[in-house]
Write a protein that holds these residues in place. Structure first.
Motif, PDB file in Angstrom:
ATOM      1  N   GLY A 152      40.150  24.231   8.565  1.00  0.00           N
ATOM      2  CA  GLY A 152      40.259  25.599   9.069  1.00  0.00           C
ATOM      3  C   GLY A 152      41.027  26.498   8.124  1.00  0.00           C
ATOM      4  N   ILE A 153      42.141  25.991   7.586  1.00  0.00           N
ATOM      5  CA  ILE A 153      42.934  26.780   6.640  1.00  0.00           C
ATOM      6  C   ILE A 153      42.142  27.054   5.366  1.00  0.00           C
ATOM      7  N   VAL A 154      41.399  26.064   4.900  1.00  0.00           N
ATOM      8  CA  VAL A 154      40.645  26.207   3.655  1.00  0.00           C
ATOM      9  C   VAL A 154      39.585  27.306   3.757  1.00  0.00           C
ATOM     10  N   TYR A 155      38.919  27.414   4.910  1.00  0.00           N
ATOM     11  CA  TYR A 155      37.816  28.363   5.038  1.00  0.00           C
ATOM     12  C   TYR A 155      38.226  29.702   5.637  1.00  0.00           C
ATOM     13  N   THR A 156      39.479  29.832   6.029  1.00  0.00           N
ATOM     14  CA  THR A 156      39.958  31.118   6.534  1.00  0.00           C
ATOM     15  C   THR A 156      39.833  32.243   5.502  1.00  0.00           C
ATOM     16  N   PRO A 157      40.214  32.044   4.222  1.00  0.00           N
ATOM     17  CA  PRO A 157      40.091  33.130   3.241  1.00  0.00           C
ATOM     18  C   PRO A 157      38.663  33.628   3.052  1.00  0.00           C
ATOM     19  N   ILE A 158      37.684  32.745   3.203  1.00  0.00           N
ATOM     20  CA  ILE A 158      36.289  33.158   3.035  1.00  0.00           C
ATOM     21  C   ILE A 158      35.910  34.178   4.100  1.00  0.00           C
ATOM     22  N   PHE A 159      36.254  33.892   5.346  1.00  0.00           N
ATOM     23  CA  PHE A 159      35.943  34.824   6.427  1.00  0.00           C
ATOM     24  C   PHE A 159      36.761  36.102   6.306  1.00  0.00           C
ATOM     25  N   ALA A 160      37.978  35.985   5.805  1.00  0.00           N
ATOM     26  CA  ALA A 160      38.802  37.181   5.617  1.00  0.00           C
ATOM     27  C   ALA A 160      38.143  38.126   4.617  1.00  0.00           C
ATOM     28  N   ARG A 161      37.636  37.594   3.531  1.00  0.00           N
ATOM     29  CA  ARG A 161      37.000  38.440   2.523  1.00  0.00           C
ATOM     30  C   ARG A 161      35.694  39.048   3.028  1.00  0.00           C
ATOM     31  N   VAL A 162      34.895  38.243   3.705  1.00  0.00           N
ATOM     32  CA  VAL A 162      33.625  38.756   4.237  1.00  0.00           C
ATOM     33  C   VAL A 162      33.892  39.851   5.267  1.00  0.00           C
ATOM     34  N   ALA A 163      34.844  39.619   6.172  1.00  0.00           N
ATOM     35  CA  ALA A 163      35.169  40.608   7.207  1.00  0.00           C
ATOM     36  C   ALA A 163      35.729  41.884   6.593  1.00  0.00           C
ATOM     37  N   ARG A 164      36.589  41.754   5.604  1.00  0.00           N
ATOM     38  CA  ARG A 164      37.181  42.938   4.969  1.00  0.00           C
ATOM     39  C   ARG A 164      36.112  43.765   4.260  1.00  0.00           C
ATOM     40  N   ALA A 165      35.248  43.104   3.478  1.00  0.00           N
ATOM     41  CA  ALA A 165      34.206  43.835   2.755  1.00  0.00           C
ATOM     42  C   ALA A 165      33.278  44.572   3.714  1.00  0.00           C
ATOM     43  N   SER A 166      32.911  43.927   4.812  1.00  0.00           N
ATOM     44  CA  SER A 166      32.026  44.569   5.789  1.00  0.00           C
ATOM     45  C   SER A 166      32.733  45.706   6.508  1.00  0.00           C
ATOM     46  N   ILE A 194      33.342  48.425  14.995  1.00  0.00           N
ATOM     47  CA  ILE A 194      33.534  47.618  13.793  1.00  0.00           C
ATOM     48  C   ILE A 194      32.949  46.214  13.951  1.00  0.00           C
ATOM     49  N   LEU A 195      33.430  45.483  14.947  1.00  0.00           N
ATOM     50  CA  LEU A 195      33.008  44.088  15.109  1.00  0.00           C
ATOM     51  C   LEU A 195      31.504  43.921  15.319  1.00  0.00           C
ATOM     52  N   PRO A 196      30.846  44.723  16.184  1.00  0.00           N
ATOM     53  CA  PRO A 196      29.397  44.551  16.333  1.00  0.00           C
ATOM     54  C   PRO A 196      28.619  44.786  15.046  1.00  0.00           C
ATOM     55  N   ASN A 197      29.119  45.667  14.192  1.00  0.00           N
ATOM     56  CA  ASN A 197      28.378  46.014  12.982  1.00  0.00           C
ATOM     57  C   ASN A 197      28.678  45.114  11.795  1.00  0.00           C
ATOM     58  N   ILE A 198      29.671  44.249  11.923  1.00  0.00           N
ATOM     59  CA  ILE A 198      29.928  43.277  10.861  1.00  0.00           C
ATOM     60  C   ILE A 198      29.562  41.870  11.301  1.00  0.00           C
ATOM     61  N   ALA A 199      28.952  41.740  12.466  1.00  0.00           N
ATOM     62  CA  ALA A 199      28.635  40.412  13.009  1.00  0.00           C
ATOM     63  C   ALA A 199      27.600  39.681  12.164  1.00  0.00           C
ATOM     64  N   GLY A 200      26.636  40.417  11.600  1.00  0.00           N
ATOM     65  CA  GLY A 200      25.566  39.786  10.824  1.00  0.00           C
ATOM     66  C   GLY A 200      26.073  38.911   9.691  1.00  0.00           C
ATOM     67  N   PRO A 201      26.820  39.472   8.743  1.00  0.00           N
ATOM     68  CA  PRO A 201      27.343  38.646   7.647  1.00  0.00           C
ATOM     69  C   PRO A 201      28.233  37.505   8.129  1.00  0.00           C
ATOM     70  N   LEU A 202      28.959  37.721   9.200  1.00  0.00           N
ATOM     71  CA  LEU A 202      29.842  36.672   9.710  1.00  0.00           C
ATOM     72  C   LEU A 202      29.041  35.515  10.303  1.00  0.00           C
ATOM     73  N   LEU A 277      19.279  39.212   9.266  1.00  0.00           N
ATOM     74  CA  LEU A 277      20.433  40.057   9.570  1.00  0.00           C
ATOM     75  C   LEU A 277      20.822  41.002   8.439  1.00  0.00           C
ATOM     76  N   ASP A 278      20.450  40.672   7.207  1.00  0.00           N
ATOM     77  CA  ASP A 278      20.717  41.561   6.075  1.00  0.00           C
ATOM     78  C   ASP A 278      19.561  42.548   5.956  1.00  0.00           C
ATOM     79  N   PRO A 279      19.801  43.850   6.090  1.00  0.00           N
ATOM     80  CA  PRO A 279      18.703  44.841   6.057  1.00  0.00           C
ATOM     81  C   PRO A 279      17.851  44.746   4.801  1.00  0.00           C
ATOM     82  N   LYS A 280      18.476  44.552   3.634  1.00  0.00           N
ATOM     83  CA  LYS A 280      17.712  44.479   2.388  1.00  0.00           C
ATOM     84  C   LYS A 280      16.825  43.245   2.360  1.00  0.00           C
ATOM     85  N   GLN A 281      17.417  42.092   2.708  1.00  0.00           N
ATOM     86  CA  GLN A 281      16.648  40.863   2.734  1.00  0.00           C
ATOM     87  C   GLN A 281      15.560  40.908   3.797  1.00  0.00           C
ATOM     88  N   ARG A 282      15.853  41.575   4.931  1.00  0.00           N
ATOM     89  CA  ARG A 282      14.862  41.663   5.998  1.00  0.00           C
ATOM     90  C   ARG A 282      13.670  42.493   5.555  1.00  0.00           C
TER      91      ARG A 282
END
Length: 292
Positions: A152-166, A194-202, A277-282
């Motif tokens: 959990g600690i190891v993968y926390t930074p990954i979600f932090a970066r994805v959430a921040r960028a979104s 905020i949360l509903p609109n960043i749910a896709g990448p998460l 979920l990614d508009p460009k990829q979709r």
């Protein structure tokens, strides 16, 4: 049917029309069933020792053969899969909660809070994933709880970066500015906009992280720092098979195959979710479907 409902139906259709994604989803559904009912469907006890029948090849009585102590490999793979999935789900859930909280706060607030939180995340990113997990386990000691916390600690930074960028992309949208101008509390803006609109990448990142969490748990158990005997673990089963590879190939092949299938299914499902979920990829995916 509303526009939102129509878009949701279209997303499901696009997702299920991809045969690779559909097969991956079915495999993970089967894995989920195994994770819930492994102890009930296991043909024998995972620690039932039967030395006279040790190292028996796959047969009608033992579909995956037996190990060096005569234990049924199929039963052990089923229960080990249950343990791996439980650890992966709980550890990734921990990473999602903590990482998304940190990332959303940093992206939405900005300023010194963003700087401090992201520097901490950068420091954690400086360490290789497995090395950081090993450090956590070495400090706290081996075991299931420690393995969950380490992953959990190891993968926390990954979600932090994805959430921040979104969040950085969403917070500048007009509807967020209007909500702020109307005096809407920040926690309401975060929950409604905020949360509903960043749910896709998460969601996509969650699928991919579950795959790597399975690998991380197997690696820790292989090194003797994860799930401890006598509870079976896929990684530990592969470690125990090293001295019998030439005479009992099934001891390593079946646990290894379970890891490969689960990890591959999570990765392929993540790719399919990204396309939806990614508009460009979709747009690219829909264009390809239209050409066929």
């Amino acid at each position: 049917m509303t526009t939102t409902d129509s878009a949701r139906v279209s997303s499901w259709r696009l997702l299920l029309r991809n045969p690779v994604t559909a097969v991956s989803a079915l495999i993970l559904l089967a894995v989920a069933v195994i994770a819930v009912s492994a102890n009930a469907i296991a043909p024998q006890g995972v620690n039932d020792v039967d030395v006279p029948n040790a190292l028996r090849p796959p047969s009608g009585g033992h579909w995956f053969g037996t190990d060096e102590l005569g234990r049924d490999v199929l039963s052990r793979v089923l229960v080990a899969t249950q343990a791996s999935m439980r650890i992966a789900v709980v550890s990734v859930a921990f990473a999602v909660v903590v990482g998304v909280t940190v990332g959303v706060l940093a992206g939405y607030r900005g300023g010194w809070l963003d700087t401090v939180l992201m520097r901490v995340v950068d420091v954690m990113f400086a360490f290789p994933v497995l090395l950081l997990a090993l450090a956590v386990v070495a400090i706290l000691g081996p075991g299931v709880t420690t393995t969950i916390l380490a992953i959990g600690i190891v993968y926390t930074p990954i979600f932090a970066r994805v959430a921040r960028a979104s969040t950085l992309g969403v917070r500048t949208e007009p509807y967020v500015a209007v909500s702020r101008a109307m005096g809407t509390p920040d926690h309401m803006i975060l929950r409604r906009h905020i949360l509903p609109n960043i749910a896709g990448p998460l969601i996509v990142q969650t699928s991919l992280s579950l795959a790597f969490a399975i690998l991380s748990e197997a690696a820790l158990s292989f090194l003797g720092l994860g799930i401890q005997p006598p509870q079976p673990s896929l990684g530990r089963m592969i470690f125990d098979s090293q001295g019998f590879v030439t005479m009992a190939w099934w001891m390593a092949v079946f646990p290894g195959a379970a890891i490969v299938v689960i990890v591959l299914a999570f990765n392929l499902l993540g790719d399919g979710l990204r396309d939806v979920l990614d508009p460009k990829q979709r747009t690219i995916a829909e264009a390809r479907r239209a050409q066929r």
